[in-house]
Design a protein around this motif. Structure first.
Motif, PDB file in Angstrom:
ATOM      1  N   ARG A 249       0.823  -1.213   0.000  1.00 12.07           N
ATOM      2  CA  ARG A 249       0.000   0.000   0.000  1.00 12.07           C
ATOM      3  C   ARG A 249       0.853   1.257   0.000  1.00 12.07           C
ATOM      4  NH1 ARG A 249      -5.003  -1.277   4.216  1.00 12.07           N
ATOM      5  NH2 ARG A 249      -5.903  -3.028   3.031  1.00 12.07           N
ATOM      6  N   ASP A 250       1.983   1.221   0.718  1.00  2.87           N
ATOM      7  CA  ASP A 250       2.870   2.390   0.721  1.00  2.87           C
ATOM      8  C   ASP A 250       3.439   2.640  -0.675  1.00  2.87           C
ATOM      9  OD1 ASP A 250       2.430   2.690   3.411  1.00  2.87           O
ATOM     10  OD2 ASP A 250       4.250   1.625   4.026  1.00  2.87           O
ATOM     11  N   VAL A 251       3.807   1.568  -1.344  1.00  2.00           N
ATOM     12  CA  VAL A 251       4.352   1.713  -2.702  1.00  2.00           C
ATOM     13  C   VAL A 251       3.265   2.204  -3.654  1.00  2.00           C
ATOM     14  CG1 VAL A 251       5.562   0.550  -4.580  1.00  2.00           C
ATOM     15  CG2 VAL A 251       5.982  -0.143  -2.211  1.00  2.00           C
ATOM     16  N   THR A 252       2.055   1.672  -3.495  1.00  2.72           N
ATOM     17  CA  THR A 252       0.942   2.108  -4.338  1.00  2.72           C
ATOM     18  C   THR A 252       0.650   3.589  -4.130  1.00  2.72           C
ATOM     19  OG1 THR A 252      -0.034  -0.107  -4.235  1.00  2.72           O
ATOM     20  CG2 THR A 252      -1.468   1.699  -4.905  1.00  2.72           C
ATOM     21  N   ALA A 253       0.699   4.040  -2.876  1.00  3.64           N
ATOM     22  CA  ALA A 253       0.492   5.467  -2.593  1.00  3.64           C
ATOM     23  C   ALA A 253       1.565   6.315  -3.260  1.00  3.64           C
ATOM     24  CB  ALA A 253       0.499   5.706  -1.088  1.00  3.64           C
ATOM     25  N   LEU A 254       2.798   5.832  -3.250  1.00  2.00           N
ATOM     26  CA  LEU A 254       3.887   6.547  -3.913  1.00  2.00           C
ATOM     27  C   LEU A 254       3.623   6.647  -5.412  1.00  2.00           C
ATOM     28  CD1 LEU A 254       6.691   7.785  -4.195  1.00  2.00           C
ATOM     29  CD2 LEU A 254       7.657   5.482  -4.108  1.00  2.00           C
ATOM     30  N   LEU A 255       3.184   5.555  -6.019  1.00  2.00           N
ATOM     31  CA  LEU A 255       2.895   5.560  -7.457  1.00  2.00           C
ATOM     32  C   LEU A 255       1.770   6.532  -7.790  1.00  2.00           C
ATOM     33  CD1 LEU A 255       3.147   1.720  -8.117  1.00  2.00           C
ATOM     34  CD2 LEU A 255       4.711   3.474  -8.968  1.00  2.00           C
ATOM     35  N   GLU A 256       0.748   6.569  -6.961  1.00  2.00           N
ATOM     36  CA  GLU A 256      -0.350   7.510  -7.188  1.00  2.00           C
ATOM     37  C   GLU A 256       0.127   8.955  -7.066  1.00  2.00           C
ATOM     38  OE1 GLU A 256      -3.224   6.252  -4.366  1.00  2.00           O
ATOM     39  OE2 GLU A 256      -3.988   4.600  -5.625  1.00  2.00           O
ATOM     40  N   ASP A 257       1.067   9.196  -6.162  1.00  2.01           N
ATOM     41  CA  ASP A 257       1.620  10.547  -6.023  1.00  2.01           C
ATOM     42  C   ASP A 257       2.410  10.953  -7.261  1.00  2.01           C
ATOM     43  OD1 ASP A 257       0.500  10.820  -3.564  1.00  2.01           O
ATOM     44  OD2 ASP A 257       2.293  10.258  -2.443  1.00  2.01           O
TER      45      ASP A 257
END
Length: 581
Positions: A249-257
Motif C-alpha cells: 500500500r505504501d508503494v501504491t500510494a507513492l505511485l499515485e503521487d
C-alpha cells in the motif's frame, strides 16, 4: 412647476413680498443634491489625451479626489504632461502591488498615450513577478520542509499541493498581466511569460527534488526488485524464507503521487504551449518570424526565439525521469503483489466456486492499469501493459495451469473444480478489464486530443493480446481436464471398437433397443460429470462437456472406419448412434 409659476405670478400682481405656499398643508420640498461620482471615465480621458487636451484629461481624472491631490502635489515647475505621467506610473506600481490588476491596466493604457517610459513599467512588472513568486515560494517551501520532518503522509501532500499551487500561480500571473499585449505589444507579453517560465522552473525543480529525495523513489525501486525476486523464489520453493516484509500500500500510494505530479506538470505544459502557439500564430500573421538562437537577426520582423519562447526543459526532463522510475516500479510492484496474493491464498469456503485469489489479483491489475492510463503517456501505458502481458504469458498462466494439473493428481474433485473455475474467471475478469481500459483510454484521449482519439489503439492491442493468452490458457485447461476424466469413457469406446457386429436376426432383436455398450457409456458419462457439475461454473461445465464429447466422437468415428457392415449391423450402429445423440 406650472402651479408654482402661477402662484408666483399672482404674488407679483398682488404685491406680496413673501411667496405664498400654494398648499399650506404641504411644505415646500427642497431639491436633493446628487453626490458627485468619483469614478473616472477612462474612455473620455483617453479621448482627451489623444486630442492633446491635457487640461480636460486632468479635469476628468480629478473627479477622484485622491488623483486630484496627487496631480496637485507634483506641481513643482513640471509640465502637466510630466505630472500626469508621474501620477499614472505611480498608480500602476501601487495598484499592481495591491493586486488590483484591472485598475492597473486602465492606468497603463493612459500611461502609454501620455508617451511614458514603457520599458520602465515592463521592468517593474518583471521584478514584481519575481518578488511575488519568491514570497509565495518561501512560505510554501518552509511548509514542505516542516511536513517532511513531521511525517511522511503530510510531506507528500505538501510537496504535490505546493507544486500545483506554483503552477496555478504562474497561470494566474499570465492572465493578470495579459493587458501587456494591449499596452505594449505581443512580444512584451511573451517576455513576461518567458520570465515566469524561468522563475517557475527553478522553484518547481526544488519541490520535485525534495519530493524525490524524501519519498526515495529510486531506492524503493531497487528494494521492490529484490523483494519481487525473493518472493518468486519463495513461491517456487527455492528459498528458505517464508515472507517479505513490505507494505504494498505504501508503494501504491507513492505511485499515485507520481501520477499526480505528472498530471499537474502535463496540464501546466499544455497550458503554456497553448499560449505560445496562439502568440506565434498572431505574430506570423503580422509578418514576424522566429530565428533559432545563435542565428543573426537581420530585420525588425525577425525575432530571436530564445528571448521570447522559453521552455522549462529541465523541469520536463525531471518529470520524465520520475515517470520512467514509476513505470518500472509499477510493473515490479504488480508482480510482487501477485506473488504475495498467491502465497497468502486460502482455500475457498464451502459453497464458493472459485478462490478469492483471482479476485484479488485482478484488483491489482486493475489498479495498476488505471493509474498508468490516467497519465495519458503512451510510452508508460504500453510499457506497463507489455510487462503485464509478459508476466501473464511467462508466469501467471503457467501458475494457474500448474495448480490445476497438481490438483488433478492429488486433489479432491472440488479442488479440481475450483482450480478450473479460477482459470475460467481469469478470462472473464480480463475481458472486463480490457473493456474498461478501452473505454477509459478513448475517453481520456478524446478529451485531451479530439482530433486523434485513437492514439491509444496500440496500447489497447496489447491488452487484446493479454486476453488471447488467457483464452488460450483456458483451452489448455479444458483439454487437460478432459484428458484426465475421459479414460473410463474411452475404455467403453474400446468395447465398441472390439465389438463384433456379426448380428443374426435374434441377437439384433435383443440388442436393438438396449445395446449394452451404449447404455454403459451413457451411464459412465453421466456419473463422471455429475461429480463436477455441482462445483463447476455453468460456462466451464458446458465447455468441458462439449470438449469431452468432441474427443469421444472422434474416437467413435475412427472405430467406424474399420468396421465391416451388414444390413443388420448398419441398422444397429444407427440405433446406437441415435441413442448416444
Amino acid at each position: 412647476r406650472m402651479w408654482r409659476a402661477l402662484v408666483d405670478g399672482v404674488n407679483m400682481v398682488m404685491g406680496h413680498d413673501t411667496p405664498l405656499n400654494p398648499d399650506p398643508a404641504l411644505p415646500e420640498k427642497e431639491e436633493e443634491v446628487q453626490p458627485q461620482s468619483t469614478e473616472v471615465n477612462w474612455e473620455y480621458v483617453l479621448r482627451a489625451i489623444k486630442h492633446m487636451a491635457l487640461e480636460e484629461a486632468a479635469s476628468l481624472m480629478s473627479v477622484d479626489p485622491e488623483l486630484k491631490k496627487e496631480v496637485e502635489s507634483l506641481d513643482n515647475g513640471s509640465t502637466l504632461q510630466q505630472r500626469l505621467v508621474r501620477v499614472t506610473m505611480n498608480r500602476i506600481f501601487r495598484l499592481t502591488r495591491e493586486g488590483r490588476y484591472e485598475e492597473s491596466a486602465n492606468f497603463a493604457v493612459v500611461y502609454k498615450h501620455l508617451n511614458g517610459d514603457l520599458q520602465r513599467v515592463l521592468q517593474f512588472i518583471h521584478q514584481f513577478i519575481k518578488t511575488n513568486m519568491d514570497a509565495q515560494f518561501s512560505v510554501s517551501y518552509r511548509q514542505v520542509l516542516a511536513g517532511n520532518v513531521q511525517n511522511t503522509s503530510s510531506a507528500q501532500k505538501n510537496c504535490i499541493d505546493a507544486l500545483a499551487e506554483l503552477y496555478s500561480l504562474t497561470g494566474k500571473q499570465i492572465e493578470q498581466f495579459a493587458y501587456v499585449e494591449q499596452v505594449f505589444d505581443l512580444q512584451s507579453l511573451l517576455q513576461v511569460i518567458a520570465k515566469l517560465q524561468t522563475t517557475c522552473e527553478g522553484y518547481a525543480l526544488q519541490y520535485l527534488k525534495e519530493f524525490s529525495d524524501h519519498r526515495k523513489i529510486e531506492a524503493t525501486l531497487h528494494v521492490m526488485q529484490r523483494a519481487q525476486r525473493l518472493l518468486e523464489q519463495i513461491y517456487r520453493g527455492s528459498s528458505t524464507k517464508t515472507e517479505v516484509d513490505i507494505n504494498v500500500r505504501d508503494v501504491t500510494a507513492l505511485l499515485e503521487d507520481v501520477v499526480l505530479v505528472e498530471r499537474h506538470s502535463e496540464v501546466y505544459k499544455r497550458y503554456i504551449r497553448k499560449h505560445y502557439e496562439v502568440a506565434v500564430t498572431k505574430l506570423q500573421g503580422r509578418g514576424f518570424s522566429f530565428v533559432v538562437s545563435g542565428d543573426q537577426v537581420k530585420t525588425g520582423k525577425q525575432l530571436d526565439a530564445s528571448q521570447y519562447i522559453v521552455e522549462p526543459l529541465n523541469l520536463y526532463s525531471f518529470v520524465d525521469n520520475l515517470v520512467l522510475q514509476a513505470q518500472e516500479l509499477e510493473a515490479v510492484t504488480t508482480r510482487f503483489a501477485v506473488y504475495q496474493t498467491l502465497l497468502s491464498a486460502v482455500p475457498p469456503e464451502v459453497g464458493e466456486t472459485n478462490s478469492l485469489m483471482i479476485d484479488d489479483i485482478f484488483v491489482i491489475f486493475q489498479g495498476s492499469f488505471r493509474r498508468v492510463v490516467a497519465t495519458r503517456r503512451l510510452s508508460m501505458i504500453e510499457f506497463v501493459f507489455s510487462r503485464a502481458r509478459t508476466f501473464v504469458d511467462d508466469t501467471f498462466c503457467e501458475i494457474l495451469l500448474g495448480r490445476l494439473l497438481a490438483k488433478l493428481k492429488k486433489g479432491t474433485v472440488r479442488e479440481v473444480a475450483v482450480a478450473l473455475n479460477d482459470i475460467s474467471n481469469s478470462c472473464s475478469y480480463c475481458q472486463h478489464l480490457v473493456g474498461e481500459m478501452e473505454v477509459l483510454s478513448h475517453r481520456l484521449w478524446k478529451a485531451s486530443s479530439p482530433d486523434s482519439p485513437r492514439e491509444c489503439d496500440g496500447a489497447i492491442a496489447i491488452l487484446h493480446q493479454l486476453q488471447s493468452l488467457y483464452d488460450e490458457n483456458r483451452s489448455k485447461a479444458v483439454e487437460a481436464m478432459a484428458t484426465h476424466i475421459l479414460p473410463p469413457l474411452l475404455e467403453n469406446v474400446s468395447t465398441f471398437t472390439n465389438f463384433d457386429y456379426c448380428l443374426d436376426p435374434t441377437t439384433f432383436r435383443k440388442v436393438r433397443l438396449n445395446d449394452p455398450w451404449v447404455a454403459d457409456l451413457i451411464e459412465t458419462f453421466a456419473a463422471t460429470f455429475a461429480k463436477l457439475k455441482a462445483d463447476l461454473l455453468p460456462s466451464m461445465y458446458e465447455e468441458l462437456v462439449l470438449r469431452s464429447v468432441e474427443i469421444l466422437i472422434k474416437e467413435l468415428v475412427l472405430a467406424l472406419f474399420v468396421k465391416r457392415f451388414t444390413q443388420l449391423v448398419g441398422l444397429q450402429v444407427g440405433n446406437d448412434l441415435q441413442r448416444l445423440k
